[in-house]
Design a protein around this motif. Structure first.
Motif, PDB file in Angstrom:
ATOM      1  N   VAL A  27       0.908  -1.193  -0.014  1.00 35.78           N
ATOM      2  CA  VAL A  27      -0.108   0.102   0.038  1.00 35.78           C
ATOM      3  C   VAL A  27       0.763   1.248  -0.029  1.00 35.78           C
ATOM      4  CG1 VAL A  27      -1.888   1.410   1.310  1.00 35.78           C
ATOM      5  CG2 VAL A  27      -1.795  -0.970   1.322  1.00 35.78           C
ATOM      6  N   GLN A  38      -6.758   9.735   1.930  1.00 35.11           N
ATOM      7  CA  GLN A  38      -6.663   8.795   1.131  1.00 35.11           C
ATOM      8  C   GLN A  38      -5.762   7.729   1.464  1.00 35.11           C
ATOM      9  OE1 GLN A  38      -4.973  11.762  -1.675  1.00 35.11           O
ATOM     10  NE2 GLN A  38      -6.661  11.672  -2.895  1.00 35.11           N
ATOM     11  N   ARG A  40      -5.660   6.542   4.471  1.00 33.93           N
ATOM     12  CA  ARG A  40      -6.282   5.937   5.529  1.00 33.93           C
ATOM     13  C   ARG A  40      -7.323   4.974   4.599  1.00 33.93           C
ATOM     14  NH1 ARG A  40     -11.378   5.320   7.390  1.00 33.93           N
ATOM     15  NH2 ARG A  40     -11.943   7.178   6.090  1.00 33.93           N
ATOM     16  N   ILE A  41      -8.061   5.571   3.426  1.00 34.61           N
ATOM     17  CA  ILE A  41      -8.989   4.843   2.676  1.00 34.61           C
ATOM     18  C   ILE A  41      -8.055   3.636   2.101  1.00 34.61           C
ATOM     19  CG2 ILE A  41     -10.340   4.859   0.715  1.00 34.61           C
ATOM     20  CD1 ILE A  41     -11.294   7.633   1.547  1.00 34.61           C
ATOM     21  N   ALA A  42      -6.950   3.776   1.450  1.00 40.21           N
ATOM     22  CA  ALA A  42      -6.236   2.718   0.760  1.00 40.21           C
ATOM     23  C   ALA A  42      -5.790   1.598   1.622  1.00 40.21           C
ATOM     24  CB  ALA A  42      -5.023   3.462   0.215  1.00 40.21           C
ATOM     25  N   VAL A  44      -7.349   0.960   4.656  1.00 39.36           N
ATOM     26  CA  VAL A  44      -8.661   0.033   4.920  1.00 39.36           C
ATOM     27  C   VAL A  44      -9.244  -0.730   3.925  1.00 39.36           C
ATOM     28  CG1 VAL A  44     -10.872   0.425   5.545  1.00 39.36           C
ATOM     29  CG2 VAL A  44      -9.442   1.677   6.776  1.00 39.36           C
ATOM     30  N   THR A  45      -8.947  -0.174   2.516  1.00 40.34           N
ATOM     31  CA  THR A  45      -9.517  -1.191   1.370  1.00 40.34           C
ATOM     32  C   THR A  45      -8.476  -2.331   1.248  1.00 40.34           C
ATOM     33  OG1 THR A  45     -10.302   0.993   0.356  1.00 40.34           O
ATOM     34  CG2 THR A  45      -9.699  -1.028  -1.009  1.00 40.34           C
ATOM     35  N   TRP A  46      -7.104  -2.162   1.258  1.00 38.24           N
ATOM     36  CA  TRP A  46      -6.424  -3.195   1.383  1.00 38.24           C
ATOM     37  C   TRP A  46      -6.484  -4.140   2.330  1.00 38.24           C
ATOM     38  CZ3 TRP A  46      -2.222  -4.723   4.590  1.00 38.24           C
ATOM     39  CH2 TRP A  46      -1.554  -5.750   4.400  1.00 38.24           C
ATOM     40  N   GLU A  48      -9.534  -4.752   4.094  1.00 41.78           N
ATOM     41  CA  GLU A  48     -10.688  -5.553   3.780  1.00 41.78           C
ATOM     42  C   GLU A  48     -10.855  -6.430   2.633  1.00 41.78           C
ATOM     43  OE1 GLU A  48     -13.024  -5.762   5.991  1.00 41.78           O
ATOM     44  OE2 GLU A  48     -11.899  -4.757   7.344  1.00 41.78           O
ATOM     45  N   ARG A  49     -10.146  -5.998   1.524  1.00 42.37           N
ATOM     46  CA  ARG A  49     -10.256  -6.664   0.229  1.00 42.37           C
ATOM     47  C   ARG A  49      -9.268  -7.763  -0.108  1.00 42.37           C
ATOM     48  NH1 ARG A  49     -11.700  -1.951  -4.178  1.00 42.37           N
ATOM     49  NH2 ARG A  49     -13.881  -1.311  -3.362  1.00 42.37           N
ATOM     50  N   THR A  50      -8.011  -7.498   0.554  1.00 47.25           N
ATOM     51  CA  THR A  50      -6.739  -8.428   0.387  1.00 47.25           C
ATOM     52  C   THR A  50      -6.554  -9.147   1.362  1.00 47.25           C
ATOM     53  OG1 THR A  50      -6.420  -6.663  -1.462  1.00 47.25           O
ATOM     54  CG2 THR A  50      -4.760  -8.454  -0.745  1.00 47.25           C
TER      55      THR A  50
END
Length: 80
Positions: A27, A38, A40-42, A44-46, A48-50
């Protein structure tokens, strides 16, 4: 930084050490010029998704959440 675990418990912090070694590689090093929001969102996305979907979990008997859900959905369909 020293480990917070007991002496002789080498695997105590292994999961967190693994997580924090993967985070910059996947990340933080791939993004530049982003704002804190931005990033923080990256992150959290990493997570949860990966990370959570691919990591084998002890509570699921060594399965990933995706594998566990596939087994559970098959069992529910067979029971119906």
């Amino acid at each position: 930084v020293g480990s917070m675990g007991r002496v002789g418990a080498a695997g105590h912090n292994a999961a967190m050490e693994s997580f924090f070694s993967l985070l910059p590689k996947n990340v933080l090093n791939r993004r530049s010029g982003d704002t804190r929001e931005q990033l923080r969102i990256a992150i959290v996305t990493w997570i949860e998704r990966t990370y959570h979907r691919r990591r084998r979990q002890k509570r699921l008997h060594g399965l990933t959440p995706i594998e566990y859900e596939a087994i559970m959905n098959t069992d529910v369909a067979l029971a119906a």
